[in-house]
Design a protein around this motif. Sequence first.
Motif, PDB file in Angstrom:
ATOM      1  N   MET A  42       0.829  -1.202   0.000  1.00  0.00           N
ATOM      2  CA  MET A  42       0.000   0.000   0.000  1.00  0.00           C
ATOM      3  C   MET A  42       0.867   1.257   0.000  1.00  0.00           C
ATOM      4  O   MET A  42       0.598   2.207  -0.743  1.00  0.00           O
ATOM      5  N   GLN A  43       1.914   1.279   0.804  1.00  0.00           N
ATOM      6  CA  GLN A  43       2.805   2.434   0.843  1.00  0.00           C
ATOM      7  C   GLN A  43       3.487   2.647  -0.505  1.00  0.00           C
ATOM      8  O   GLN A  43       3.598   3.780  -0.980  1.00  0.00           O
ATOM      9  N   GLN A  44       3.923   1.564  -1.138  1.00  0.00           N
ATOM     10  CA  GLN A  44       4.572   1.664  -2.449  1.00  0.00           C
ATOM     11  C   GLN A  44       3.587   2.200  -3.482  1.00  0.00           C
ATOM     12  O   GLN A  44       3.941   3.047  -4.298  1.00  0.00           O
ATOM     13  N   MET A  45       2.359   1.711  -3.445  1.00  0.00           N
ATOM     14  CA  MET A  45       1.343   2.188  -4.383  1.00  0.00           C
ATOM     15  C   MET A  45       1.064   3.673  -4.168  1.00  0.00           C
ATOM     16  O   MET A  45       0.923   4.428  -5.133  1.00  0.00           O
ATOM     17  N   GLN A  46       0.996   4.110  -2.916  1.00  0.00           N
ATOM     18  CA  GLN A  46       0.764   5.523  -2.631  1.00  0.00           C
ATOM     19  C   GLN A  46       1.901   6.383  -3.172  1.00  0.00           C
ATOM     20  O   GLN A  46       1.666   7.457  -3.730  1.00  0.00           O
ATOM     21  N   ILE A  49       1.544   6.506  -6.987  1.00  0.00           N
ATOM     22  CA  ILE A  49       0.444   7.396  -7.361  1.00  0.00           C
ATOM     23  C   ILE A  49       0.871   8.857  -7.192  1.00  0.00           C
ATOM     24  O   ILE A  49       0.586   9.696  -8.046  1.00  0.00           O
ATOM     25  N   GLY A  50       1.564   9.151  -6.099  1.00  0.00           N
ATOM     26  CA  GLY A  50       2.052  10.516  -5.877  1.00  0.00           C
ATOM     27  C   GLY A  50       3.000  10.961  -6.984  1.00  0.00           C
ATOM     28  O   GLY A  50       2.896  12.089  -7.489  1.00  0.00           O
ATOM     29  N   LYS A  51       3.899  10.080  -7.389  1.00  0.00           N
ATOM     30  CA  LYS A  51       4.832  10.405  -8.477  1.00  0.00           C
ATOM     31  C   LYS A  51       4.080  10.638  -9.784  1.00  0.00           C
ATOM     32  O   LYS A  51       4.388  11.565 -10.533  1.00  0.00           O
ATOM     33  N   ALA A  52       3.110   9.799 -10.050  1.00  0.00           N
ATOM     34  CA  ALA A  52       2.325   9.942 -11.281  1.00  0.00           C
ATOM     35  C   ALA A  52       1.554  11.260 -11.277  1.00  0.00           C
ATOM     36  O   ALA A  52       1.473  11.943 -12.306  1.00  0.00           O
ATOM     37  N   MET A  53       1.022  11.637 -10.128  1.00  0.00           N
ATOM     38  CA  MET A  53       0.292  12.901 -10.028  1.00  0.00           C
ATOM     39  C   MET A  53       1.236  14.081 -10.251  1.00  0.00           C
ATOM     40  O   MET A  53       0.876  15.054 -10.918  1.00  0.00           O
ATOM     41  N   GLU A  54       2.446  14.010  -9.705  1.00  0.00           N
ATOM     42  CA  GLU A  54       3.428  15.074  -9.905  1.00  0.00           C
ATOM     43  C   GLU A  54       3.793  15.196 -11.381  1.00  0.00           C
ATOM     44  O   GLU A  54       3.881  16.312 -11.918  1.00  0.00           O
TER      45      GLU A  54
END
Length: 68
Positions: A42-46, A49-54
């Motif tokens: 879950m932490q890795q996915m978060q 996702i954060g990198k993709a949003m950036e």
Amino acid sequence: MKTLIALAALIALAGCGVETASTAATATAMKKQEIEQGNKTMQQMQQDIGKAMEQTEQTKQRAEEAAK
């Protein structure tokens, strides 16, 4: 003789209890590992996702600047 049979039965039943407790402890340890692995995933996915949003935000900003 009855005492010997009763003692043998008691020992056999006590052994089953130990085996059951051992099995429960093993199952608990396995569940704990599953939960820990799930939390890591879950932490890795978060993070992903954060990198993709950036990256999306950066692409959007570049597109806006190029449109000016």
